[in-house]
Scaffold this motif. Structure first.
Motif, PDB file in Angstrom:
ATOM      1  N   ASP A  11       0.832  -1.211   0.000  1.00 15.18           N
ATOM      2  CA  ASP A  11       0.000   0.000   0.000  1.00 15.18           C
ATOM      3  C   ASP A  11       0.864   1.257   0.000  1.00 15.18           C
ATOM      4  O   ASP A  11       0.573   2.221  -0.710  1.00 15.18           O
ATOM      5  CB  ASP A  11      -0.930   0.024   1.215  1.00 15.18           C
ATOM      6  N   LEU A  12       1.923   1.239   0.797  1.00 12.51           N
ATOM      7  CA  LEU A  12       2.818   2.403   0.845  1.00 12.51           C
ATOM      8  C   LEU A  12       3.498   2.629  -0.493  1.00 12.51           C
ATOM      9  O   LEU A  12       3.613   3.762  -0.961  1.00 12.51           O
ATOM     10  CB  LEU A  12       3.867   2.216   1.946  1.00 12.51           C
ATOM     11  N   GLN A  13       3.948   1.556  -1.111  1.00 14.79           N
ATOM     12  CA  GLN A  13       4.625   1.704  -2.407  1.00 14.79           C
ATOM     13  C   GLN A  13       3.671   2.179  -3.493  1.00 14.79           C
ATOM     14  O   GLN A  13       4.072   2.889  -4.411  1.00 14.79           O
ATOM     15  CB  GLN A  13       5.305   0.390  -2.798  1.00 14.79           C
ATOM     16  N   ASN A  14       2.400   1.824  -3.382  1.00 18.29           N
ATOM     17  CA  ASN A  14       1.405   2.299  -4.349  1.00 18.29           C
ATOM     18  C   ASN A  14       1.125   3.791  -4.188  1.00 18.29           C
ATOM     19  O   ASN A  14       0.607   4.421  -5.109  1.00 18.29           O
ATOM     20  CB  ASN A  14       0.094   1.508  -4.210  1.00 18.29           C
ATOM     21  N   MET A  15       1.438   4.369  -3.043  1.00 19.01           N
ATOM     22  CA  MET A  15       1.209   5.794  -2.798  1.00 19.01           C
ATOM     23  C   MET A  15       2.317   6.680  -3.376  1.00 19.01           C
ATOM     24  O   MET A  15       2.156   7.891  -3.474  1.00 19.01           O
ATOM     25  CB  MET A  15       1.110   6.050  -1.288  1.00 19.01           C
ATOM     26  N   VAL A  16       3.428   6.085  -3.770  1.00 18.28           N
ATOM     27  CA  VAL A  16       4.563   6.851  -4.290  1.00 18.28           C
ATOM     28  C   VAL A  16       4.203   7.468  -5.638  1.00 18.28           C
ATOM     29  O   VAL A  16       3.618   6.833  -6.503  1.00 18.28           O
ATOM     30  CB  VAL A  16       5.807   5.945  -4.439  1.00 18.28           C
ATOM     31  N   SER A  17       4.545   8.738  -5.775  1.00 19.77           N
ATOM     32  CA  SER A  17       4.368   9.429  -7.054  1.00 19.77           C
ATOM     33  C   SER A  17       5.612  10.276  -7.304  1.00 19.77           C
ATOM     34  O   SER A  17       6.550  10.256  -6.513  1.00 19.77           O
ATOM     35  CB  SER A  17       3.114  10.301  -7.026  1.00 19.77           C
ATOM     36  N   ASP A  18       5.604  11.024  -8.403  1.00 19.60           N
ATOM     37  CA  ASP A  18       6.763  11.855  -8.731  1.00 19.60           C
ATOM     38  C   ASP A  18       7.056  12.902  -7.671  1.00 19.60           C
ATOM     39  O   ASP A  18       8.201  13.277  -7.455  1.00 19.60           O
ATOM     40  CB  ASP A  18       6.556  12.558 -10.082  1.00 19.60           C
ATOM     41  N   ASP A  19       6.018  13.391  -7.000  1.00 18.14           N
ATOM     42  CA  ASP A  19       6.218  14.460  -6.024  1.00 18.14           C
ATOM     43  C   ASP A  19       5.879  14.059  -4.592  1.00 18.14           C
ATOM     44  O   ASP A  19       5.825  14.902  -3.705  1.00 18.14           O
ATOM     45  CB  ASP A  19       5.400  15.696  -6.423  1.00 18.14           C
ATOM     46  N   TYR A  20       5.645  12.757  -4.351  1.00 19.18           N
ATOM     47  CA  TYR A  20       5.303  12.336  -2.992  1.00 19.18           C
ATOM     48  C   TYR A  20       5.862  10.946  -2.683  1.00 19.18           C
ATOM     49  O   TYR A  20       5.694  10.006  -3.453  1.00 19.18           O
ATOM     50  CB  TYR A  20       3.786  12.307  -2.804  1.00 19.18           C
ATOM     51  N   ILE A  21       6.556  10.861  -1.549  1.00 14.70           N
ATOM     52  CA  ILE A  21       7.012   9.587  -1.002  1.00 14.70           C
ATOM     53  C   ILE A  21       6.555   9.564   0.453  1.00 14.70           C
ATOM     54  O   ILE A  21       6.898  10.464   1.222  1.00 14.70           O
ATOM     55  CB  ILE A  21       8.547   9.443  -1.069  1.00 14.70           C
ATOM     56  N   PRO A  22       5.775   8.554   0.849  1.00  9.99           N
ATOM     57  CA  PRO A  22       5.331   8.481   2.252  1.00  9.99           C
ATOM     58  C   PRO A  22       6.528   8.487   3.206  1.00  9.99           C
ATOM     59  O   PRO A  22       7.572   7.888   2.920  1.00  9.99           O
ATOM     60  CB  PRO A  22       4.577   7.154   2.325  1.00  9.99           C
ATOM     61  N   ALA A  23       6.373   9.170   4.317  1.00  8.16           N
ATOM     62  CA  ALA A  23       7.465   9.288   5.296  1.00  8.16           C
ATOM     63  C   ALA A  23       7.961   7.920   5.753  1.00  8.16           C
ATOM     64  O   ALA A  23       9.162   7.725   5.971  1.00  8.16           O
ATOM     65  CB  ALA A  23       7.001  10.113   6.493  1.00  8.16           C
ATOM     66  N   ALA A  24       7.055   6.951   5.880  1.00  8.74           N
ATOM     67  CA  ALA A  24       7.461   5.613   6.322  1.00  8.74           C
ATOM     68  C   ALA A  24       8.439   4.978   5.341  1.00  8.74           C
ATOM     69  O   ALA A  24       9.347   4.256   5.743  1.00  8.74           O
ATOM     70  CB  ALA A  24       6.238   4.722   6.490  1.00  8.74           C
ATOM     71  N   LEU A  25       8.285   5.264   4.055  1.00  9.10           N
ATOM     72  CA  LEU A  25       9.219   4.711   3.069  1.00  9.10           C
ATOM     73  C   LEU A  25      10.545   5.460   3.056  1.00  9.10           C
ATOM     74  O   LEU A  25      11.582   4.867   2.770  1.00  9.10           O
ATOM     75  CB  LEU A  25       8.599   4.734   1.666  1.00  9.10           C
ATOM     76  N   GLU A  26      10.516   6.736   3.363  1.00  5.32           N
ATOM     77  CA  GLU A  26      11.763   7.501   3.416  1.00  5.32           C
ATOM     78  C   GLU A  26      12.670   6.999   4.535  1.00  5.32           C
ATOM     79  O   GLU A  26      13.883   7.035   4.419  1.00  5.32           O
ATOM     80  CB  GLU A  26      11.475   8.990   3.608  1.00  5.32           C
ATOM     81  N   ARG A  27      12.069   6.523   5.627  1.00  3.05           N
ATOM     82  CA  ARG A  27      12.837   6.037   6.781  1.00  3.05           C
ATOM     83  C   ARG A  27      13.140   4.545   6.694  1.00  3.05           C
ATOM     84  O   ARG A  27      13.819   4.014   7.551  1.00  3.05           O
ATOM     85  CB  ARG A  27      12.064   6.295   8.076  1.00  3.05           C
ATOM     86  N   ARG A  28      12.608   3.874   5.702  1.00  2.78           N
ATOM     87  CA  ARG A  28      12.768   2.418   5.604  1.00  2.78           C
ATOM     88  C   ARG A  28      14.226   2.059   5.304  1.00  2.78           C
ATOM     89  O   ARG A  28      14.799   2.518   4.324  1.00  2.78           O
ATOM     90  CB  ARG A  28      11.879   1.872   4.496  1.00  2.78           C
ATOM     91  N   PRO A  29      14.827   1.214   6.134  1.00  2.36           N
ATOM     92  CA  PRO A  29      16.206   0.807   5.864  1.00  2.36           C
ATOM     93  C   PRO A  29      16.260  -0.177   4.706  1.00  2.36           C
ATOM     94  O   PRO A  29      15.332  -0.941   4.472  1.00  2.36           O
ATOM     95  CB  PRO A  29      16.626   0.127   7.172  1.00  2.36           C
TER      96      PRO A  29
END
Length: 105
Positions: A10-28
Motif C-alpha cells: 500500500d505504501l509503495q502504491n502511494m509513491v508518485s513523482d512528487d510524494y514519497i510516504p514518510a514511512a518509506l523515506e525512513r525504511r532501511p
C-alpha cells in the motif's frame, strides 16, 4: 519489516513523482552481505514459541541446526552468524511484544 509489514504494498502504491510516504523515506535497505542472516530469520521465524500475548525468540537449538544444514563448519563463522541472527531476532521480538502490550493497554 517490523514497521511496514503487510502495508508495504500500500505504501509503495502511494509513491508518485512528487510524494514519497514518510514511512518509506525512513525504511532501511538491507545490505546484500546480510542476506544469509535475513534468509535464516525468515525461515526460522515459524520455529519461535508464543507465550500468551507475546512471542518468544527463535530457539538457539534451531539456529544451530540451521547453521549445520547450511554447511557452516567453521565455529567462528557459526558464532558470528548466530550472533547477528539473535540480534535481529531480539530486536524483532521486542518491537512486536511492545506493540502487543500497547494494544492491550
Amino acid at each position: 519489516m517490523v514497521d511496514w509489514g503487510h502495508r508495504i504494498d500500500d505504501l509503495q502504491n502511494m509513491v508518485s513523482d512528487d510524494y514519497i510516504p514518510a514511512a518509506l523515506e525512513r525504511r532501511p535497505e538491507p545490505v546484500l552481505a546480510n542476506q544469509p542472516v535475513l534468509d535464516a530469520f525468515y525461515f526460522l521465524t515459524s520455529r519461535r514459541v508464543s507465550h500468551f500475548d507475546a512471542i518468544g525468540c527463535i530457539p538457539l537449538s534451531e539456529m544451530i541446526s540451521y547453521t549445520q544444514v547450511a554447511g557452516m563448519n567453521d565455529p567462528a563463522t557459526r558464532e558470528e552468524f548466530i550472533f547477528f541472527l539473535s540480534f535481529a531476532d531480539n530486536f524483532y521480538v521486542g518491537k512486536i511484544n511492545e506493540k502487543k502490550a500497547k494494544s492491550h493497554g
